[in-house]
Design a protein around this motif. Structure first.
Motif, PDB file in Angstrom:
ATOM      1  N   GLY A  73       0.796  -1.215   0.000  1.00 26.51           N
ATOM      2  CA  GLY A  73       0.000   0.000   0.000  1.00 26.51           C
ATOM      3  C   GLY A  73       0.828   1.264   0.000  1.00 26.51           C
ATOM      4  O   GLY A  73       0.303   2.356  -0.219  1.00 26.51           O
ATOM      5  N   HIS A  74       2.155   1.130   0.241  1.00 29.01           N
ATOM      6  CA  HIS A  74       3.023   2.300   0.289  1.00 29.01           C
ATOM      7  C   HIS A  74       4.216   2.192  -0.663  1.00 29.01           C
ATOM      8  O   HIS A  74       4.947   3.153  -0.840  1.00 29.01           O
ATOM      9  CB  HIS A  74       3.544   2.527   1.713  1.00 29.01           C
ATOM     10  CG  HIS A  74       2.493   2.862   2.696  1.00 29.01           C
ATOM     11  ND1 HIS A  74       1.803   4.055   2.662  1.00 29.01           N
ATOM     12  CD2 HIS A  74       1.982   2.184   3.744  1.00 29.01           C
ATOM     13  CE1 HIS A  74       0.930   4.107   3.655  1.00 29.01           C
ATOM     14  NE2 HIS A  74       1.009   2.956   4.329  1.00 29.01           N
ATOM     15  N   LYS A  75       4.430   1.026  -1.236  1.00 35.02           N
ATOM     16  CA  LYS A  75       5.536   0.842  -2.164  1.00 35.02           C
ATOM     17  C   LYS A  75       5.040   0.038  -3.362  1.00 35.02           C
ATOM     18  O   LYS A  75       4.001  -0.628  -3.310  1.00 35.02           O
ATOM     19  CB  LYS A  75       6.707   0.138  -1.494  1.00 35.02           C
ATOM     20  CG  LYS A  75       6.396  -1.244  -0.974  1.00 35.02           C
ATOM     21  CD  LYS A  75       7.631  -1.922  -0.385  1.00 35.02           C
ATOM     22  CE  LYS A  75       8.150  -1.214   0.832  1.00 35.02           C
ATOM     23  NZ  LYS A  75       9.250  -1.977   1.491  1.00 35.02           N
ATOM     24  N   VAL A  76       5.780   0.105  -4.456  1.00 31.27           N
ATOM     25  CA  VAL A  76       5.335  -0.539  -5.690  1.00 31.27           C
ATOM     26  C   VAL A  76       6.401  -1.527  -6.176  1.00 31.27           C
ATOM     27  O   VAL A  76       7.609  -1.273  -6.048  1.00 31.27           O
ATOM     28  CB  VAL A  76       5.045   0.508  -6.788  1.00 31.27           C
ATOM     29  CG1 VAL A  76       6.270   1.348  -7.102  1.00 31.27           C
ATOM     30  CG2 VAL A  76       4.529  -0.155  -8.060  1.00 31.27           C
ATOM     31  N   ILE A  77       5.953  -2.644  -6.713  1.00 33.31           N
ATOM     32  CA  ILE A  77       6.845  -3.605  -7.358  1.00 33.31           C
ATOM     33  C   ILE A  77       6.446  -3.699  -8.824  1.00 33.31           C
ATOM     34  O   ILE A  77       5.256  -3.683  -9.162  1.00 33.31           O
ATOM     35  CB  ILE A  77       6.796  -4.984  -6.679  1.00 33.31           C
ATOM     36  CG1 ILE A  77       7.837  -5.921  -7.300  1.00 33.31           C
ATOM     37  CG2 ILE A  77       5.410  -5.605  -6.773  1.00 33.31           C
ATOM     38  CD1 ILE A  77       8.038  -7.206  -6.528  1.00 33.31           C
ATOM     39  N   VAL A  78       7.438  -3.758  -9.702  1.00 33.81           N
ATOM     40  CA  VAL A  78       7.217  -3.780 -11.150  1.00 33.81           C
ATOM     41  C   VAL A  78       7.936  -4.979 -11.747  1.00 33.81           C
ATOM     42  O   VAL A  78       9.032  -5.331 -11.319  1.00 33.81           O
ATOM     43  CB  VAL A  78       7.730  -2.475 -11.803  1.00 33.81           C
ATOM     44  CG1 VAL A  78       7.617  -2.550 -13.326  1.00 33.81           C
ATOM     45  CG2 VAL A  78       6.953  -1.274 -11.293  1.00 33.81           C
ATOM     46  N   GLY A  79       7.313  -5.614 -12.723  1.00 33.77           N
ATOM     47  CA  GLY A  79       7.920  -6.732 -13.423  1.00 33.77           C
ATOM     48  C   GLY A  79       7.585  -6.679 -14.898  1.00 33.77           C
ATOM     49  O   GLY A  79       6.736  -5.899 -15.340  1.00 33.77           O
ATOM     50  N   GLY A  80       8.261  -7.531 -15.679  1.00 38.91           N
ATOM     51  CA  GLY A  80       7.981  -7.538 -17.109  1.00 38.91           C
ATOM     52  C   GLY A  80       8.693  -8.662 -17.821  1.00 38.91           C
ATOM     53  O   GLY A  80       9.687  -9.193 -17.338  1.00 38.91           O
ATOM     54  N   ILE A  81       8.162  -9.019 -18.995  1.00 38.85           N
ATOM     55  CA  ILE A  81       8.798 -10.006 -19.874  1.00 38.85           C
ATOM     56  C   ILE A  81       8.658  -9.517 -21.307  1.00 38.85           C
ATOM     57  O   ILE A  81       7.743  -8.762 -21.638  1.00 38.85           O
ATOM     58  CB  ILE A  81       8.185 -11.416 -19.714  1.00 38.85           C
ATOM     59  CG1 ILE A  81       6.669 -11.384 -19.976  1.00 38.85           C
ATOM     60  CG2 ILE A  81       8.461 -11.977 -18.352  1.00 38.85           C
ATOM     61  CD1 ILE A  81       6.277 -11.923 -21.301  1.00 38.85           C
ATOM     62  N   SER A  82       9.570  -9.943 -22.180  1.00 38.84           N
ATOM     63  CA  SER A  82       9.500  -9.590 -23.596  1.00 38.84           C
ATOM     64  C   SER A  82       8.802 -10.697 -24.358  1.00 38.84           C
ATOM     65  O   SER A  82       8.863 -11.867 -23.994  1.00 38.84           O
ATOM     66  CB  SER A  82      10.906  -9.375 -24.161  1.00 38.84           C
ATOM     67  OG  SER A  82      11.567  -8.323 -23.494  1.00 38.84           O
TER      68      SER A  82
END
Length: 342
Positions: A332-341
């Motif tokens: 609720g106070h921090k963000v996590i980001v991910g991704g794939i090609s």
């Protein structure tokens, strides 16, 4: 070539296996439809979400959260990059698949009604039900949309609220709006989402799913195609127009993962439109595709403890991803980001 990505919402899931099976199944069925040449990206998004709406483990269609007075009020929205049309419906309690009504409303945006009347973009309540009947969609009794899980959850929290008398002493979960994005070889992209809304919501409440620019967004500019679907605290997502904000900021960006992290921090967590000290729960699924190079990025971000998603690209097996915050106390106070090609 085609890709379909889905999510079953941002939240804290008890039985992850249920969502894994659902994500893989819905993305595979929708991608197979796209690959067969018998369906468009809109068809693929509608099919993926219908499969999720029919599953009692999601907060969409059958299994939706109940309102404060124990009723069903579903909503759905869908957007098409080819026409920029958007269609949504809200406060539904007798349409089996709300996403199908949203799709019909989206399609009707391309032509005027009789006597030159503008077609609606968002339809609610009884008007939406009447329109669904005119479109020939499946109408059912409200009781058929209430799953055992939803009824038990409602009974539990209403009992707790009665016991403690103050609802803010109880942590209420279930933010799991479902969403889907589909993109084809030409860069046509469509996005959609469906939800039963927050648990114990006030009757008549409209969430981000049925709000233009908040729940979903899709656009194609030259060779770049962008699509985004969101989930989480609807009121905060609506105030920040989160889906549109994410796509606009990814235009011509060389590092979409870094940019998505920045947008979530600056445009959501630190937005001047939102209260400073409140926990802000949200998640998103994003597709960024280049139709010239035939390459793209599937991205996700969330401030909740978890985000469950799945995807399938042409000639690949469907895959499932469970993303979680390393330090869940900061949810609720921090963000996590991910991704794939792809």
């Amino acid at each position: 070539m085609g890709l379909v990505a889905v999510h079953t919402g941002a939240g804290n899931f008890v039985n992850e296996d249920n969502y894994k099976i659902l994500c893989k199944r819905s993305s595979k069925k929708a991608c197979d439809l796209l690959d067969s040449g018998n369906g468009t990206v809109l068809d693929a998004v509608e099919l993926a979400i219908k499969i999720m709406e029919d599953n009692p483990n999601t907060n969409a269609g059958y299994g939706s959260n109940l309102t404060w007075d124990g009723r069903i009020e579903c909503e759905a929205g869908i957007m098409d990059s080819i026409t920029s049309n958007f269609g949504a419906c809200t406060c539904l309690n007798d349409v089996k698949n709300p996403i199908s009504l949203a799709r019909k409303i989206c399609d009707k945006q391309s032509s005027l009604f009789q006597f030159g009347r503008l077609p609606p973009m968002i339809v609610s309540s009884n008007g939406a039900s009447v329109l669904a009947k005119e479109f020939g969609l499946e109408i059912i009794n409200e009781s058929e949309l209430i799953s055992r899980k939803a009824q038990n959850t409602y009974n539990y929290y209403r009992r707790k609220i009665t016991e403690y008398e103050q609802s803010n002493a109880i942590q209420i979960s279930r933010l799991d709006t479902v969403g889907a994005i589909a993109v084809d070889d030409y860069g046509n992209v469509a996005c959609g989402c469906s939800s039963g809304g927050i648990l114990l919501k006030l009757p008549g409440r409209v969430g981000q799913t049925a709000s233009f620019g908040a729940g979903c967004w899709s656009q194609k500019i030259n060779n770049q195609s962008l699509g985004c679907v969101t989930t989480g605290n609807g009121e905060y997502i609506m105030k920040t127009l989160l889906a549109r904000e994410i796509c606009v900021n990814l235009i011509n960006n060389e590092c979409p993962t870094t940019k998505l992290y920045q947008v979530f921090n600056e445009k959501f967590l630190k937005s001047p439109m939102l209260p400073r000290n409140q926990e802000k729960y949200a998640g998103c699924l994003v597709v960024d595709y280049n139709s010239d190079t035939k390459r793209g990025e599937l991205l996700w971000a969330h401030t909740t403890k978890m985000l469950c998603l799945g995807y399938k690209a042409s000639k690949q097996k469907s895959k499932f991803i469970s993303s979680s915050l390393p330090d869940q106390t900061g949810a609720g106070h921090k963000v996590i980001v991910g991704g794939i090609s792809f």
